[in-house]
Design an enzyme around this catalytic site. Sequence first.
Site, PDB file in Angstrom:
ATOM      1  N   GLY A   1     -44.250  34.891 -10.865  1.00 31.44           N
ATOM      2  CA  GLY A   1     -43.118  35.062  -9.976  1.00 31.44           C
ATOM      3  C   GLY A   1     -42.929  36.512  -9.600  1.00 31.44           C
TER       4      GLY A   1
ATOM      5  N   GLN B   1     -38.582  44.027  -6.827  1.00 30.18           N
ATOM      6  CA  GLN B   1     -39.762  44.524  -7.549  1.00 30.18           C
ATOM      7  C   GLN B   1     -40.761  45.208  -6.618  1.00 30.18           C
ATOM      8  OE1 GLN B   1     -40.406  40.564  -9.754  1.00 30.18           O
ATOM      9  NE2 GLN B   1     -41.118  42.110 -11.182  1.00 30.18           N
TER      10      GLN B   1
ATOM     11  N   CYS C   1     -42.760  40.486 -17.532  1.00 35.53           N
ATOM     12  CA  CYS C   1     -42.364  40.819 -16.165  1.00 35.53           C
ATOM     13  C   CYS C   1     -43.339  41.859 -15.626  1.00 35.53           C
ATOM     14  CB  CYS C   1     -40.939  41.382 -16.189  1.00 35.53           C
ATOM     15  SG  CYS C   1     -40.319  41.877 -14.580  1.00 35.53           S
ATOM     16  N   LEU C   2     -43.756  41.691 -14.369  1.00 35.41           N
ATOM     17  CA  LEU C   2     -44.694  42.662 -13.782  1.00 35.41           C
ATOM     18  C   LEU C   2     -44.069  44.052 -13.709  1.00 35.41           C
ATOM     19  CD1 LEU C   2     -46.262  40.497 -10.921  1.00 35.41           C
ATOM     20  CD2 LEU C   2     -47.279  41.093 -13.129  1.00 35.41           C
TER      21      LEU C   2
ATOM     22  N   HIS D   1     -35.466  33.863 -14.472  1.00 35.95           N
ATOM     23  CA  HIS D   1     -35.924  35.254 -14.543  1.00 35.95           C
ATOM     24  C   HIS D   1     -35.894  35.913 -13.163  1.00 35.95           C
ATOM     25  CE1 HIS D   1     -38.883  38.405 -16.078  1.00 35.95           C
ATOM     26  NE2 HIS D   1     -38.968  38.550 -14.775  1.00 35.95           N
ATOM     27  N   GLU D   2     -36.451  35.216 -12.168  1.00 36.53           N
ATOM     28  CA  GLU D   2     -36.544  35.817 -10.833  1.00 36.53           C
ATOM     29  C   GLU D   2     -35.172  35.929 -10.183  1.00 36.53           C
ATOM     30  OE1 GLU D   2     -39.185  37.295 -10.219  1.00 36.53           O
ATOM     31  OE2 GLU D   2     -40.461  36.278 -11.667  1.00 36.53           O
TER      32      GLU D   2
ATOM     33  N   HIS E   1     -33.366  38.941 -11.270  1.00 36.74           N
ATOM     34  CA  HIS E   1     -33.793  40.177 -10.597  1.00 36.74           C
ATOM     35  C   HIS E   1     -32.914  40.484  -9.388  1.00 36.74           C
ATOM     36  CE1 HIS E   1     -37.456  41.758 -12.417  1.00 36.74           C
ATOM     37  NE2 HIS E   1     -38.014  40.569 -12.478  1.00 36.74           N
TER      38      HIS E   1
HETATM   39 NI    NI Z   1     -39.676  40.045 -13.566  1.00 33.38          NI
END
Ligand code: NI
Length: 157
Positions: A46, A51, A91-92, A133-134, A137
Amino acid sequence: MALRKIRTIGDEILTKKCREVTEMKPRIKELIADMLDTMYDEQGVGLAAPQVGVLKQVVVIDVTEEGNNPIILINPQIIEMSGEQKGQEGCLSVPNRAGIVTRANYVKVKALNENMEEIIVEGEELLARALQHEIDHLSGILYVSKAEGELFDTTQE
Ligand code: NI
């Protein structure tokens, strides 16, 4: 294919609230395409617009192993949640780290798709985790604030 640079923890933009998308413009279409390319290139499940440095309520998710079932969510809102799952999350924007986070095991999300049509997405387990999670963000929340105990290093196996 256009890849965007991923912002990492410590970058203020990851702590900010995102604005709603009111109209589908070419710039947003391009953002979505680039977010999908970037997510697949980074082998993430995701990615949220902040991000890649854009404060808009746009999320892409694909939890399939084949990476062939992208979900695109604009202005997503969780309208139902139930159950509980406790598991590892990464997480990226937090490279080489993971932590244990408790999430709802099921969520129902209302959003718009890339054609600005209302959609409902339901998910359990990994998909439910990715959705929560997304969507976090978009409110400037990283999983690290919800992780139990210390994060661990994922480069040492
Ligand atoms: Ni993330």
